[in-house]
Design a protein around this motif. Sequence first.
Motif, mmCIF file in Angstrom:
data_model
loop_
_atom_site.group_PDB
_atom_site.id
_atom_site.type_symbol
_atom_site.label_atom_id
_atom_site.label_comp_id
_atom_site.label_asym_id
_atom_site.label_seq_id
_atom_site.Cartn_x
_atom_site.Cartn_y
_atom_site.Cartn_z
ATOM 1 N N THR A 414 0.800 -1.221 0.000
ATOM 2 C CA THR A 414 0.000 0.000 0.000
ATOM 3 C C THR A 414 0.831 1.269 0.000
ATOM 4 O O THR A 414 0.345 2.327 -0.385
ATOM 5 N N GLY A 415 2.090 1.174 0.458
ATOM 6 C CA GLY A 415 2.880 2.382 0.593
ATOM 7 C C GLY A 415 2.502 3.204 1.795
ATOM 8 O O GLY A 415 2.928 4.355 1.930
ATOM 9 N N LEU A 416 1.697 2.648 2.682
ATOM 10 C CA LEU A 416 1.243 3.388 3.856
ATOM 11 C C LEU A 416 2.134 3.112 5.059
ATOM 12 O O LEU A 416 2.736 2.036 5.189
ATOM 13 N N ASP A 417 2.202 4.085 5.932
ATOM 14 C CA ASP A 417 2.942 3.945 7.176
ATOM 15 C C ASP A 417 2.013 3.277 8.196
ATOM 16 O O ASP A 417 1.032 3.875 8.636
ATOM 17 N N VAL A 418 2.309 2.038 8.555
ATOM 18 C CA VAL A 418 1.437 1.311 9.470
ATOM 19 C C VAL A 418 1.975 1.306 10.896
ATOM 20 O O VAL A 418 1.521 0.543 11.732
ATOM 21 N N TRP A 550 -0.432 2.424 -4.484
ATOM 22 C CA TRP A 550 -0.343 1.427 -5.533
ATOM 23 C C TRP A 550 -1.521 1.399 -6.481
ATOM 24 O O TRP A 550 -1.616 0.531 -7.300
ATOM 25 N N TRP A 551 -2.471 2.331 -6.335
ATOM 26 C CA TRP A 551 -3.673 2.201 -7.163
ATOM 27 C C TRP A 551 -3.569 2.987 -8.466
ATOM 28 O O TRP A 551 -2.709 3.835 -8.643
ATOM 29 N N SER A 552 -4.521 2.709 -9.346
ATOM 30 C CA SER A 552 -4.554 3.374 -10.644
ATOM 31 C C SER A 552 -5.115 4.783 -10.515
ATOM 32 O O SER A 552 -6.088 5.004 -9.794
ATOM 33 N N PRO A 553 -4.547 5.789 -11.211
ATOM 34 C CA PRO A 553 -5.082 7.154 -11.179
ATOM 35 C C PRO A 553 -6.508 7.221 -11.689
ATOM 36 O O PRO A 553 -7.220 8.191 -11.424
#
Length: 602
Positions: A414-418, A550-553
């Motif tokens: 996800t690229g998120l800070d968990v 990670w998602w599509s624009p």
Amino acid sequence: MGPQARLAALLAVLVLGTGDPERAAARGDTFSALTSVARALAPERQLLGLLRRYLREEEARLRDLTRFYDKVLSLHEDSTTPVSNPLLAFTLIKRLQSDWRNVVHSLEASENIRALKDGYEKVEQDLPAFEDLEGAARALMRLQDVYMLNVKGLARGVFQRVTGSAITDLYSPKRLFSLTGDDCFQVGKVAYDMGDYYHAIPWLEEAVSLFRGSYGEWKTEDEASLEDALDHLAFAYFQAGNVSCALSLSREFLLYSPDNKRMARNVLKYERLLAESPNQVVAEAVIQRPNIPHLQTRDTYEGLCQTLGSQPTLYQIPSLYCSYETNSNPYLVLQPIQKEILHLEPYIALYHDFVSDSEAQKIREFAEPWLQRSVVASGEKQLQVEYRISKSAWLKDTVDPMLVTLNHRIAALTGLDVRPPYAEYLQVVNYGIGGHYEPHFDHATSPSSPLYRMKSGNRVATFMIYLSSVEAGGATAFIYANLSVPVVKHCFGGTCTGVVKGTVTHFMLAVLSWWETSGWPTSGYMSMDRNSADPAAPALKTELLAERSWWSPLAFQRSQEPKAGVGEEKAEQPPGGRPCLCLCLNQRQGRGRYQGTLRMCI
């Protein structure tokens, strides 16, 4: 539970606080989690052992009584037996003076039943309470409503939806299990006691039908009888406005119990009412189904339970495809995640096999000793509510290194800070009989919510993974997207929980049958720091995360504003801490304004 899970449970005592995990698991309602229902099998096995022992003792006692009976009978059948024989005369007098008294007042019978009662009292504290019976009955009624199930079919053990002339089998259990008249009566009586005659009448009608078919048979375990079912059904019809049916059933009751004065007075009352209003003889009262807790979106909610909404058929749209996802992260290069795009607007994707069988099993084992009835936040209070039926537990990643690995995997994808304070603990949920979570927001919608005063701030994203599969029901649905996504075991997904405005209302559909370990979704929540000195900091952090995710624009091309008039603003308050599993973020466009949403769900 394996040895590693037991050790983890002991460590969790230090991590989550003191207390007895078994007692913590025992609190709450048995019906609200199928793990609790499964645990109820253990005391019943004990009771079966007690009853088997009682039956063996009683069979021995009855064999002895049969021997005595045959001995005395043989003397009476022999017409040539002379009472002049001093020995026979003595034994006759002895039998009548003492033997028969010993037989009639035998202590053996009372000792056998006393042993059975003592054994029952020892396990009684582990048995479901009456509130569990009520909860289980309401669950059957919920399934009846949500999936349009036929009560007669349910009584036969068949899960069929009947719409007009069409009959659809929703769930085919390997073994058919039919209900008795007493079973149906108990379901109907729960509705009757709540004044819910919409549900009470069909269940009581089925009870009457079954009792009629077995009238004259005596079953030790039954609490009700044909007379009880007729009595309740008659009054239910009267309360619903159908006096003619109430009169007919009351007259039938008097055939079986002619001395009942109360029912005789009811018959006179119904006859008088019909005489005063002859039109009621043929009037069919329309019974309105109760709408509790007054859902404005109930029809949409139940429609999505019965269908997949607007979800397209596989291969119907070329832009829906499968691929391997690495998010340009070295962690995933050698083991990319299998991605399946299900919907473009809102953007919905599934990540298959995100956890392994062993990881899912370990998470369930870590959580099970700590499961307690799920609650929702109401102001500053936490309440158990009918619109959320499940049990949940919160786990830190310090419980086991596997959870740390799982967090790294989520962060890589996800690229998120968990890391805290940006995420809460891992929440593991087990749904019960007809378990569900009605339309709600995951984020807090009330300014008085304690979430607004926490350092972690309000929720902005939810992660979810299903730890088991289901045979029927259990999907996650989004009302305003007209979409529901069925359960896929070990898949990962997520959803926006709202930034500034609540943008996503979703719900967990009622579960008909959990397969394997009863349906274990795990979820966690991402939060944004609302205590920063810079009022724009929360938005800036969210925007930064969106840029590296990670998602599509394509998911952000159009705004997905929620419709007005949403009344189901329900949220739950966790202890705080770390997330795990399900995601979606809002893209910020302009200071203080959020448009465009990414929504992921499973």
